[in-house]
Structures are given as C-alpha cells and as structure tokens.
Design a protein around this motif. Structure first.
Motif, PDB file in Angstrom:
ATOM      1  N   PHE A  86       0.888  -1.345  -0.559  1.00 11.26           N
ATOM      2  CA  PHE A  86      -0.092   0.166   0.450  1.00 11.26           C
ATOM      3  C   PHE A  86       0.484   1.797  -0.206  1.00 11.26           C
ATOM      4  O   PHE A  86       0.458   2.418  -0.190  1.00 11.26           O
ATOM      5  CB  PHE A  86      -0.662  -0.058   1.568  1.00 11.26           C
ATOM      6  N   GLY A  87       2.379   1.082  -0.194  1.00  8.43           N
ATOM      7  CA  GLY A  87       3.236   2.191  -0.275  1.00  8.43           C
ATOM      8  C   GLY A  87       2.776   3.144   1.135  1.00  8.43           C
ATOM      9  O   GLY A  87       2.914   4.490   0.842  1.00  8.43           O
ATOM     10  N   VAL A  88       2.581   2.420   2.240  1.00 10.40           N
ATOM     11  CA  VAL A  88       2.908   3.160   3.275  1.00 10.40           C
ATOM     12  C   VAL A  88       3.883   3.785   4.117  1.00 10.40           C
ATOM     13  O   VAL A  88       5.124   2.133   4.259  1.00 10.40           O
ATOM     14  CB  VAL A  88       1.606   2.908   4.649  1.00 10.40           C
ATOM     15  N   PRO A  89       3.937   3.914   5.041  1.00  9.72           N
ATOM     16  CA  PRO A  89       4.983   4.465   5.661  1.00  9.72           C
ATOM     17  C   PRO A  89       5.627   2.763   6.953  1.00  9.72           C
ATOM     18  O   PRO A  89       4.940   2.078   7.445  1.00  9.72           O
ATOM     19  CB  PRO A  89       5.281   4.993   6.448  1.00  9.72           C
ATOM     20  N   HIS A  90       6.901   3.021   6.599  1.00 10.01           N
ATOM     21  CA  HIS A  90       6.999   1.555   7.359  1.00 10.01           C
ATOM     22  C   HIS A  90       6.775   1.440   9.125  1.00 10.01           C
ATOM     23  O   HIS A  90       6.698   0.323   9.679  1.00 10.01           O
ATOM     24  CB  HIS A  90       8.905   0.939   7.106  1.00 10.01           C
ATOM     25  N   ASP A  91       7.015   2.545   9.436  1.00  5.73           N
ATOM     26  CA  ASP A  91       6.449   2.674  10.772  1.00  5.73           C
ATOM     27  C   ASP A  91       5.231   2.837  11.047  1.00  5.73           C
ATOM     28  O   ASP A  91       4.562   3.384  11.930  1.00  5.73           O
ATOM     29  CB  ASP A  91       6.820   3.760  11.633  1.00  5.73           C
ATOM     30  N   LEU A  92       4.191   2.863  10.415  1.00  3.33           N
ATOM     31  CA  LEU A  92       2.859   3.294  10.222  1.00  3.33           C
ATOM     32  C   LEU A  92       1.353   1.684  11.192  1.00  3.33           C
ATOM     33  O   LEU A  92       1.035   1.934  11.832  1.00  3.33           O
ATOM     34  CB  LEU A  92       1.799   3.170   9.283  1.00  3.33           C
TER      35      LEU A  92
END
Length: 271
Positions: A86-92
């Motif tokens: 989904f292209g979200v940051p790794h810390d989400l």
C-alpha cells in the motif's frame, strides 16, 4: 465468567499416526473449512475493531500488533506487507513479538510469560493515545500480551485483540475484542493450524480495510504499491495502460518516471 480453552481440547480425530497421507490431508481440510464460518460469526466484532483502526490511522496514529510464537509472527507478517502493498511508511503498522526479532525464526523460551515486557517494548516506540494496539493470542492467556493491553488501557490507548477462546482473560482486557471460536485443533493444542488461519484471515481484513479507508486503493487496484521487483513493475505498467488507455512502452516510461501507479496516472491526466 467461566473460561474453557477450546483450542486445547482433544482433537475430534485420533490415531493420526495410523492414517494414510490422503486421510490426513482430507481430515485437515475438513477442519480448515470450518474456519471462514467461524470468522463470519465474528464479523460484527471485526467491524468495530476495523473502524477503530481506520479512525486511529486517519488521525495520525499507528497500529501495533503484539503476540508470541505463531500469533506474534502473523502480526509481523501483516505489518511487514503493508508498506510494499500500500506504499505506507514502515512505521505505520508495527508488529512486536515476545522475545524480540530473534523469536521470529526461533522460539525464545518463556519470553511470553512476562507481563511487563510487552509494555516496555511499546514504550520503545514512544506509544501515545493516538495509537491503537491489537493483542494476538489464540489461547487468550499470554501474559506478554495481556500485560501490554492492561498498561495501554491505563494510559488511555485504544486496545483490541484477536483470540480463539470465549471469555478469555485477553478478550476481557481488550476494549474491542475479536473472538473467533474455531474449536479443537486436528493435532490437539496445535494452534498454528485452525487458530492461526483464523488470525491470518482477521488480520488481512483489518489491515486491508484500513488501507482502503486511507485511500490506498483506487477502484480495486494497489495504486501505491512499491515497485520492488520486475513482477510489480509489469503489474503497475498494466494498471497504467488500463487506466489511461495507452500503449505499454508509454505506460512503463511514465511508471518509472514517477515511481508509482497513482503518480503516473495523475501526472498524465494533469499534464
């Protein structure tokens, strides 16, 4: 309230060592077929938790998964797949396992028995009231998970859980429990089987729903996926071709130029 670990009750099958390979496979498959139905019965609970997760992420919070053994590994798998998908940051979305990263591959003895370590692990991420924590434990009795959720409740942090036993200590601790009762395992007590499958299905549903709610899917396409291998570049190229009705070479050029399906499509339409 009474509490019985149905995940630990005797299997409906016996003398497994005397079964043929075909019989073993058919009987395991027969048991596995019951899992989606158990998940379906828990849909009202899953809906509530998925809404709370979506709300937290929309408001700038993070999603934490916590578990031990198989449950912990499943949470880490789901968390690790969110950025490329989904292209979200790794810390989400963050997965934590009792015993730390070494426990992903090898069991760490007694790591799950500490009621304090889970909260300490969360503190390492500066957890706050904006975040939400989901404890994962088939048994519903894992001290590492329960202790963490108790501390979160005291700190005003939203808590959910995924477990497979009714009236478990974990389900009674979480603010938004999901209880998927799958019954006895084919191999008595082996909760990596039906219980693990149920947990995986629920995790898929929660994270995917949240990502769609965050706008990370357009139509039915993963428009923000990371282009981390040739297969995904090919998939992204086809998505751009279909969306813009252009030829493959032009679509591939746009995709590589802008780095994502969404950006390539937007740039073309706004160019």
């Amino acid at each position: 309230m009474s509490f019985t670990k149905t995940t630990e009750q005797d299997s409906h099958y016996d003398n497994l060592e005397n079964m043929s390979v075909r019989d073993l496979l058919e009987n395991m498959n027969r048991e596995d077929k019951t899992v989606p139905l158990a998940v379906e019965r828990a849909l009202p609970q899953i809906e509530i938790l998925a809404e709370k997760v979506s709300e937290a992420l929309k408001n700038g919070g993070r999603l934490f998964y916590m578990g031990a053994g198989t449950s912990g590994r499943l949470g880490i798998v789901d968390a690790s797949e969110c950025p490329p998908t989904f292209g979200v940051p790794h810390d989400l979305v963050i997965g934590l396992i009792a015993g730390g990263d070494s426990a992903i591959r090898k069991a760490v003895e007694f790591a799950e028995d500490s009621k304090d370590q889970g909260w300490q692990d969360l503190m390492g991420y500066d957890i706050s009231e904006n975040d939400i924590v989901i404890g994962i434990a088939a048994s519903g009795t894992t001290p590492y998970v329960i202790g963490a959720l108790e501390a979160c409740n005291e700190a005003g942090i939203a808590t959910g859980c995924i477990t497979c036993n009714e009236n478990s200590p974990l389900a009674n601790t979480a603010q938004y429990p999901v209880v998927v009762v799958v019954g006895p395992e084919f191999v008595t007590g082996s909760s990596r089987m039906k219980a693990g499958t149920a947990q995986k299905l629920v995790l898929n549903m929660i994270s995917t729903t949240a990502m769609i709610q965050l706008g990370r899917v357009k139509g039915n396409k993963m428009v923000d996926m990371q282009l981390s291998n040739n297969k995904l570049v090919d998939r992204g190229t086809r998505m751009v071709m279909d969306a813009l009705e252009i030829k493959e070479d032009e679509a591939e050029f746009l995709l590589k130029q802008y780095g994502s399906v969404r950006k390539a499509i937007d740039a073309y339409k706004n160019g």
